[in-house]
Design an enzyme around this catalytic site. Sequence first.
Site, PDB file in Angstrom:
ATOM      1  N   ASP A   1       0.745  -1.176   0.004  1.00  0.00           N
ATOM      2  CA  ASP A   1      -0.221  -0.034  -0.200  1.00  0.00           C
ATOM      3  C   ASP A   1       1.115   1.044   0.132  1.00  0.00           C
ATOM      4  O   ASP A   1       1.496   1.055   0.860  1.00  0.00           O
ATOM      5  CB  ASP A   1      -0.750  -0.310   1.242  1.00  0.00           C
ATOM      6  CG  ASP A   1      -1.787   1.101   1.284  1.00  0.00           C
ATOM      7  OD1 ASP A   1      -1.826   2.128   0.741  1.00  0.00           O
ATOM      8  OD2 ASP A   1      -2.077   1.372   2.414  1.00  0.00           O
TER       9      ASP A   1
ATOM     10  N   ARG B   1      30.961  20.516   2.706  1.00  0.00           N
ATOM     11  CA  ARG B   1      30.984  20.632   3.553  1.00  0.00           C
ATOM     12  C   ARG B   1      30.139  21.252   4.459  1.00  0.00           C
ATOM     13  O   ARG B   1      29.762  21.227   5.797  1.00  0.00           O
ATOM     14  CB  ARG B   1      32.108  21.223   4.475  1.00  0.00           C
ATOM     15  CG  ARG B   1      33.386  20.484   4.258  1.00  0.00           C
ATOM     16  CD  ARG B   1      34.925  21.683   4.840  1.00  0.00           C
ATOM     17  NE  ARG B   1      35.192  21.738   5.287  1.00  0.00           N
ATOM     18  CZ  ARG B   1      35.702  20.943   7.285  1.00  0.00           C
ATOM     19  NH1 ARG B   1      35.782  20.074   6.325  1.00  0.00           N
ATOM     20  NH2 ARG B   1      35.815  21.368   8.293  1.00  0.00           N
TER      21      ARG B   1
ATOM     22  N   GLU C   1      30.366  12.260   4.946  1.00  0.00           N
ATOM     23  CA  GLU C   1      31.712  11.093   6.232  1.00  0.00           C
ATOM     24  C   GLU C   1      30.507  12.264   7.490  1.00  0.00           C
ATOM     25  O   GLU C   1      29.887  12.531   8.202  1.00  0.00           O
ATOM     26  CB  GLU C   1      32.540  12.386   6.855  1.00  0.00           C
ATOM     27  CG  GLU C   1      33.760  12.359   5.680  1.00  0.00           C
ATOM     28  CD  GLU C   1      34.762  12.979   5.912  1.00  0.00           C
ATOM     29  OE1 GLU C   1      34.541  14.228   7.178  1.00  0.00           O
ATOM     30  OE2 GLU C   1      35.523  12.917   5.786  1.00  0.00           O
TER      31      GLU C   1
ATOM     32  N   HIS D   1      29.661  16.313   5.348  1.00  0.00           N
ATOM     33  CA  HIS D   1      31.079  16.616   3.939  1.00  0.00           C
ATOM     34  C   HIS D   1      30.986  14.911   3.232  1.00  0.00           C
ATOM     35  O   HIS D   1      31.195  14.352   3.755  1.00  0.00           O
ATOM     36  CB  HIS D   1      32.590  16.567   5.349  1.00  0.00           C
ATOM     37  CG  HIS D   1      32.404  17.690   6.147  1.00  0.00           C
ATOM     38  ND1 HIS D   1      33.303  17.714   6.795  1.00  0.00           N
ATOM     39  CD2 HIS D   1      31.410  18.351   6.430  1.00  0.00           C
ATOM     40  CE1 HIS D   1      33.410  18.293   7.759  1.00  0.00           C
ATOM     41  NE2 HIS D   1      31.904  19.521   8.021  1.00  0.00           N
TER      42      HIS D   1
ATOM     43  N   ARG E   1      39.340  24.638   5.770  1.00  0.00           N
ATOM     44  CA  ARG E   1      37.786  24.031   6.500  1.00  0.00           C
ATOM     45  C   ARG E   1      36.640  24.954   6.842  1.00  0.00           C
ATOM     46  O   ARG E   1      36.481  25.248   6.906  1.00  0.00           O
ATOM     47  CB  ARG E   1      38.428  23.298   7.602  1.00  0.00           C
ATOM     48  CG  ARG E   1      39.240  22.148   7.403  1.00  0.00           C
ATOM     49  CD  ARG E   1      40.120  21.337   8.519  1.00  0.00           C
ATOM     50  NE  ARG E   1      40.281  20.642   8.061  1.00  0.00           N
ATOM     51  CZ  ARG E   1      39.916  19.273   7.726  1.00  0.00           C
ATOM     52  NH1 ARG E   1      39.321  18.849   8.179  1.00  0.00           N
ATOM     53  NH2 ARG E   1      41.148  17.915   7.288  1.00  0.00           N
TER      54      ARG E   1
ATOM     55  N   GLU F   1      28.370  12.081  10.542  1.00  0.00           N
ATOM     56  CA  GLU F   1      28.679  12.634  11.995  1.00  0.00           C
ATOM     57  C   GLU F   1      26.886  12.741  13.114  1.00  0.00           C
ATOM     58  O   GLU F   1      25.604  12.316  12.659  1.00  0.00           O
ATOM     59  CB  GLU F   1      28.684  14.167  12.396  1.00  0.00           C
ATOM     60  CG  GLU F   1      30.408  14.416  11.661  1.00  0.00           C
ATOM     61  CD  GLU F   1      31.097  15.674  12.202  1.00  0.00           C
ATOM     62  OE1 GLU F   1      32.020  16.232  11.765  1.00  0.00           O
ATOM     63  OE2 GLU F   1      30.109  16.962  12.181  1.00  0.00           O
TER      64      GLU F   1
ATOM     65  N   GLU G   1      32.540  10.153  14.714  1.00  0.00           N
ATOM     66  CA  GLU G   1      32.474  10.228  13.137  1.00  0.00           C
ATOM     67  C   GLU G   1      33.139   9.159  13.177  1.00  0.00           C
ATOM     68  O   GLU G   1      33.649   8.648  14.010  1.00  0.00           O
ATOM     69  CB  GLU G   1      33.106  11.120  13.105  1.00  0.00           C
ATOM     70  CG  GLU G   1      33.177  10.805  11.387  1.00  0.00           C
ATOM     71  CD  GLU G   1      33.947  12.599  10.896  1.00  0.00           C
ATOM     72  OE1 GLU G   1      35.277  11.938   9.578  1.00  0.00           O
ATOM     73  OE2 GLU G   1      33.622  13.614  11.528  1.00  0.00           O
TER      74      GLU G   1
ATOM     75  N   GLU H   1      35.343  18.696  -1.307  1.00  0.00           N
ATOM     76  CA  GLU H   1      34.783  18.423   0.152  1.00  0.00           C
ATOM     77  C   GLU H   1      33.696  19.012   0.171  1.00  0.00           C
ATOM     78  O   GLU H   1      34.027  20.633   0.614  1.00  0.00           O
ATOM     79  CB  GLU H   1      35.593  18.007   0.886  1.00  0.00           C
ATOM     80  CG  GLU H   1      35.319  17.640   2.338  1.00  0.00           C
ATOM     81  CD  GLU H   1      35.834  18.193   3.209  1.00  0.00           C
ATOM     82  OE1 GLU H   1      35.366  17.893   4.721  1.00  0.00           O
ATOM     83  OE2 GLU H   1      36.813  18.054   3.094  1.00  0.00           O
TER      84      GLU H   1
ATOM     85  N   GLU I   1      33.621  13.147  17.994  1.00  0.00           N
ATOM     86  CA  GLU I   1      34.442  14.304  17.836  1.00  0.00           C
ATOM     87  C   GLU I   1      34.215  15.985  18.445  1.00  0.00           C
ATOM     88  O   GLU I   1      34.509  15.973  19.589  1.00  0.00           O
ATOM     89  CB  GLU I   1      32.776  14.541  16.613  1.00  0.00           C
ATOM     90  CG  GLU I   1      32.943  15.050  14.777  1.00  0.00           C
ATOM     91  CD  GLU I   1      33.893  15.702  14.328  1.00  0.00           C
ATOM     92  OE1 GLU I   1      33.851  16.664  14.860  1.00  0.00           O
ATOM     93  OE2 GLU I   1      34.423  15.154  13.624  1.00  0.00           O
TER      94      GLU I   1
END
Length: 469
Positions: free
Chosen positions: A51, A359, A130, A269, A339, A132, A220, A357, A212
Amino acid sequence: MTPSEVVAFVKENNIQMIDYKFLDFVGIWQHFTTPVSEFGEEIFDEGLGFDGSSIRGWQPIHNSDMTLLPDPLTVKIDPFPKVPTLSVICNIYDPITKEGYTRDPRFIARKAEAYLKSTGFADTAYFGPEPEFFVFDDVRFSSSPNESFYCVDSIEGRWNSGREEFPNLGYKPNFKGGYFPVAPTDSLIDLRNEMVQVLQSVGMRIEASHHEVASGGQCEIDMRFDSLLKMADTLQWFKYIVKNVAFRNGKTVTFMPKPIFGDNGSGMHCHQSLWKDGVNLFAGDGYGGLSKIAMYYIGGIMKHAKALCAFTNPGTNSYKRLVPGYEAPVNLAYSNRNRSASLRIPVTSNPKSKRIEYRTPDPSCNGYLAFSAMLMAGLDGIENKIDPGDPLDKDIYGLSPEELKDIPNVAGSLEEALRCLKEDHAFLLKGDVFTEDVIEKWIEYKTESEVNPVRMRPVPLEFALYYDC
């Protein structure tokens, strides 16, 4: 495995139950189970009916019949049921047209991979998320007409440094001080090790695990990258296993991005690269060792970032993490090593490891939709040769307001993200990967089920601010 190999595997491993898993529109695994006596090779061709009106964001009740087809390439022995159980991820089809269901997130991811190949730009998109998460010892919450509260707690929480614990032994990570301390300050190493071993038992390649930054149990566990569809499947297994290992140890895990005020939130990330014929197309001799294709891909992400937020940061709570001036990357800039930029170029001398990457995303997202949307934005950047501009190698958090004024931001709220998605989604429709129906339903569901209910309810802080007005 082929269907016949799955049937043989079931017999060899004395499997007693078959568990069929699929993802709802929002991003939560659903399942049902049948005894092995009801299982046979024909299931992979004929499918099973269910359903669709009972699944969030799917069919109306007057047109609710759907067909579920197991994917034999996804079978695993489920590590949690007491009875030997085979788990298989399924695709959803319309029982009349026999076509893939447009609102099935896995179908969207499959179409994204097919579209990538059709462009000729590349044949494989690799993603390495990644995610967390927080591990709590207690969680309580309620929202009613006259009351609203939440309370999360952790034996690690710095807020418990003065609590009577008969005895309180200290060793609680400070706020923003949870990154990499050894035991006993890191009290979760045994739990994470157990999580890693169970993740490995279903075939995942785990590269590292650690505490972390935040106090109160933030962790992480890093997975090896994989192609888009496989990585989205793996992310679902990751969440399922991490939650269940915590649960059987008397703890609870949340991938909610901002459960604690004043400390770091949980991001996801996403490392990304495009390959063709076994060659990494992101490796080159440009800035950060990247190619022109990689730069254009970055340009596409930056151009569509606000709309992407509707999928990469899909909850109202996501924007408690995405606050300018704090740790989350909200500034649309790219940089090598830096970063504080939303797009980072990790330092590596190996051409095979060249990647970008992104983030901004968080782990509350539906991986099938988020990965597909990011890929489509990147491909739009390549197709239209979108220049991302110059890199920004300064610490963005330390820039003056004058320096920041020309740097664009990601969306500041789910409402803004949905508005941007409504205005900017043509890039998602290429190759029929996303459809107008999917975009409209996503905006409608998120607005009616999340944005409006949160907007209409008073929160405890408002009483402190305004009760005596």
